[in-house]
Design a protein around this motif. Structure first.
Motif, PDB file in Angstrom:
ATOM      1  N   VAL A 134      37.554  53.667  39.242  1.00  0.00           N
ATOM      2  CA  VAL A 134      36.840  54.294  40.570  1.00  0.00           C
ATOM      3  C   VAL A 134      38.043  55.216  41.176  1.00  0.00           C
ATOM      4  N   THR A 135      37.546  56.467  41.392  1.00  0.00           N
ATOM      5  CA  THR A 135      38.467  57.519  42.151  1.00  0.00           C
ATOM      6  C   THR A 135      37.706  57.807  43.429  1.00  0.00           C
ATOM      7  N   SER A 142      41.058  53.866  50.182  1.00  0.00           N
ATOM      8  CA  SER A 142      40.561  52.837  51.245  1.00  0.00           C
ATOM      9  C   SER A 142      41.267  51.562  50.918  1.00  0.00           C
ATOM     10  N   ARG A 143      41.171  50.614  52.091  1.00  0.00           N
ATOM     11  CA  ARG A 143      41.715  49.403  51.992  1.00  0.00           C
ATOM     12  C   ARG A 143      41.884  48.868  50.640  1.00  0.00           C
ATOM     13  N   ASN A 144      42.861  48.315  50.204  1.00  0.00           N
ATOM     14  CA  ASN A 144      43.335  47.789  48.589  1.00  0.00           C
ATOM     15  C   ASN A 144      43.467  46.367  48.518  1.00  0.00           C
ATOM     16  N   HIS A 145      42.923  45.763  49.432  1.00  0.00           N
ATOM     17  CA  HIS A 145      42.896  44.150  49.483  1.00  0.00           C
ATOM     18  C   HIS A 145      42.119  43.744  48.098  1.00  0.00           C
ATOM     19  N   SER A 146      41.208  44.205  47.477  1.00  0.00           N
ATOM     20  CA  SER A 146      40.569  43.724  46.252  1.00  0.00           C
ATOM     21  C   SER A 146      41.657  43.862  45.240  1.00  0.00           C
ATOM     22  N   GLU A 147      42.277  44.976  45.261  1.00  0.00           N
ATOM     23  CA  GLU A 147      43.065  45.344  43.985  1.00  0.00           C
ATOM     24  C   GLU A 147      44.254  44.333  44.158  1.00  0.00           C
ATOM     25  N   ILE A 148      44.927  44.134  45.275  1.00  0.00           N
ATOM     26  CA  ILE A 148      45.930  43.092  45.425  1.00  0.00           C
ATOM     27  C   ILE A 148      45.637  41.741  44.994  1.00  0.00           C
ATOM     28  N   MET A 149      44.624  41.264  45.641  1.00  0.00           N
ATOM     29  CA  MET A 149      43.813  39.836  45.102  1.00  0.00           C
ATOM     30  C   MET A 149      43.576  39.608  43.919  1.00  0.00           C
ATOM     31  N   HIS A 163      33.515  58.530  40.369  1.00  0.00           N
ATOM     32  CA  HIS A 163      33.924  59.511  41.428  1.00  0.00           C
ATOM     33  C   HIS A 163      33.182  59.383  42.685  1.00  0.00           C
ATOM     34  N   SER A 164      33.623  58.243  43.347  1.00  0.00           N
ATOM     35  CA  SER A 164      33.102  58.187  44.883  1.00  0.00           C
ATOM     36  C   SER A 164      33.086  59.035  45.849  1.00  0.00           C
ATOM     37  N   PRO A 165      31.958  59.406  46.290  1.00  0.00           N
ATOM     38  CA  PRO A 165      31.919  60.514  47.288  1.00  0.00           C
ATOM     39  C   PRO A 165      32.399  59.928  48.938  1.00  0.00           C
ATOM     40  N   VAL A 166      32.555  59.061  49.000  1.00  0.00           N
ATOM     41  CA  VAL A 166      33.159  58.001  50.440  1.00  0.00           C
ATOM     42  C   VAL A 166      34.366  57.279  49.993  1.00  0.00           C
ATOM     43  N   ASP A 178      47.457  56.729  42.576  1.00  0.00           N
ATOM     44  CA  ASP A 178      47.093  57.349  43.660  1.00  0.00           C
ATOM     45  C   ASP A 178      45.530  56.888  44.095  1.00  0.00           C
ATOM     46  N   THR A 179      44.492  57.696  43.875  1.00  0.00           N
ATOM     47  CA  THR A 179      43.217  57.306  44.647  1.00  0.00           C
ATOM     48  C   THR A 179      42.325  56.588  43.496  1.00  0.00           C
ATOM     49  N   THR A 180      42.897  56.337  42.356  1.00  0.00           N
ATOM     50  CA  THR A 180      42.091  55.925  41.169  1.00  0.00           C
ATOM     51  C   THR A 180      42.662  54.351  40.888  1.00  0.00           C
TER      52      THR A 180
END
Ligand code: S3P
Length: 427
Positions: free
Chosen positions: A184-185, A190-197, A159-162, A209-211
């Protein structure tokens, strides 16, 4: 370098490739089997630092202008570097690479320039250590230089604080090597380029959502990546066209991923005349041509909350825009600005005040009373590329001469900034 008032900006430009996407294409290409061909790669100093680090890790990389070929060696193909890995000014290189190095069967040392050596690394040291990594801040100050002894990692749910794509991506990259799934929640997406690529290269990544959750040991395969134009670079010309009267410009092929397009939403909320044309998609990333016309009746707004991660790098240039809008603009929830390449709350407020703006720093942002004319001043950049470019644009709508110190720092993200600006200036 000196800048002064401009007459109407006109014409078309193509801004260079997206910095975040360029970094990731090199990294994921290196960890894939086969060749990755990257076109419209950003040849800025930050992305060149990423190339340099991967060469030191044993990856063959061919560079021809903005076309790059990466001869990937798979997840387990990196070799122990003989020297320190120099990450220059690049937070993305430092943090994402730390995630990868945490899982390698060798020890390595990462270091960067004076700015990198003051930027917080505890935000990655903590979760990566939870996964089992051994990361030592060599000066014992939670900053680089970092010595990373790779090891066998275990999957975690962090659970990231930032809301930080660099933190999220470092953990996801370590998660490629973990013994189970890694999640990671974030407080805000934040920007989701890593997930997409990562998905595009063949990884099993699920976003809800944010996870985001990644499964280990995928067979990553080299791909063709066509990098969209960087909206963070386009931002300077968007604002320039809005504040220099009589302007009308077209910026082609700009990435408009919804985790990055906050600047468009805020400009429109302030009354800006911006039209999106030719919307399309490239390797999972949306792009558009942006038509911008100068707008006299801009008004202040509040920039806060969920919007902040979608425009975090654009806040200096948005502060400039706010000076030309009637009424008050409030930027809040943006304490992350203090730990960027410089303390951007401090520097924006100091420099805009020197130009005659009515602006006050707050703990998590700034308050700007628009409608007060700007005049030239000497601008302190502390070698921060985004400060240098933001104030070059402010100068175009200010009286007198604005002198920007260390202007060459724009090479970090936009080596051809001056040439592109010159193209749009009417003589
Ligand atoms: C980036 C993420 C952002 C951004 C930086 C690039 C990335 O930083 O400010 O310029 O490529 O992931 P944080 O992750 O620290 O918010």
């Amino acid at each position: 370098m000196d800048f002064e008032r401009a007459t109407a900006l006109k014409g078309e430009i193509i801004v260079p490739g997206d910095k975040s996407i360029s970094h990731r294409a090199v990294m994921f290409g290196a960890l894939s089997r086969g060749t990755t061909e990257i076109t419209n790669f950003l040849n800025g100093a930050d992305c060149l630092s990423t190339i340099d680090c991967f060469r030191r890790l044993g990856i063959d990389i061919e560079t021809k202008k903005d076309c790059i070929k990466i001869y990937g060696k798979g997840l387990h193909g990196l070799k122990k570097p003989e020297q320190i890995l120099e990450t220059g000014n690049s937070g993305t290189t430092t943090r994402l690479l730390s995630g990868i190095l945490s899982a390698q069967p060798f020890e390595s040392v990462l270091n960067g320039d004076a700015s990198i050596q003051t930027r917080p690394m505890k935000r990655i040291i903590l979760p990566l250590s939870d996964m089992g990594a051994n990361i030592i801040s060599l000066r014992n100050n939670d900053c680089a230089p970092l010595r990373i002894t790779g090891t066998h990692l275990k999957g975690i749910h962090y659970h990231s604080p930032v809301a930080s794509a660099q933190v999220k991506s470092a953990i996801l990259l370590a998660g490629l090597y973990a013994d189970g799934e890694t999640s990671v929640t974030e407080p805000i997406l934040s920007r989701n380029h890593s997930e997409i690529m990562l998905r595009y290269f063949g990884a099993d990544v699920i976003s809800e959502d944010t996870t985001v959750t990644i499964h280990p040991n995928p067979n990553l395969t080299g791909q063709k990546v066509n990098v969209p134009g960087d909206i963070s670079s386009a931002a300077y010309f968007i604002v320039a066209a809005l504040i220099v009267s009589g302007s009308e410009i077209l910026i082609q092929n700009v990435g408009i991923n919804s985790t990055r397009d906050g600047i468009l939403r805020v400009c429109k909320a302030m009354g800006a005349d911006i039209t999106l044309e030719n919307i399309s998609s490239k390797n999972g990333e949306s792009t558009a041509d942006l038509l911008i016309r100068s707008t006299a009746a801009l008004h202040g707004t509040t920039i806060a909350g969920d919007l902040i991660p979608t425009l975090i790098d654009e806040l200096p240039i948005l502060a400039v825009l706010a000076c030309f809008a009637e009424g008050t603009t409030v930027i809040k929830d943006a304490q992350e600005l203090k730990v960027k390449e410089s303390n951007r709350i401090d520097l924006v407020v100091k420099n805009l005040s020197a130009m005659g703006a009515k602006i006050t720093a707050t703990d998590d942002g700034m308050v700007i009373e628009g409608g007060h004319p700007l005049h030239g001043a000497v601008i302190e950049t502390r070698q921060d590329h985004r400060i240098a470019m933001s104030f070059a644009i402010a100068a175009l709508a200010a009286d007198g001469i604005t002198t920007i110190k260390n202007f060459e720092c724009v090479n970090v993200s936009y080596p051809s900034f001056y040439e592109d600006l010159a193209k749009l200036m009417q003589r």
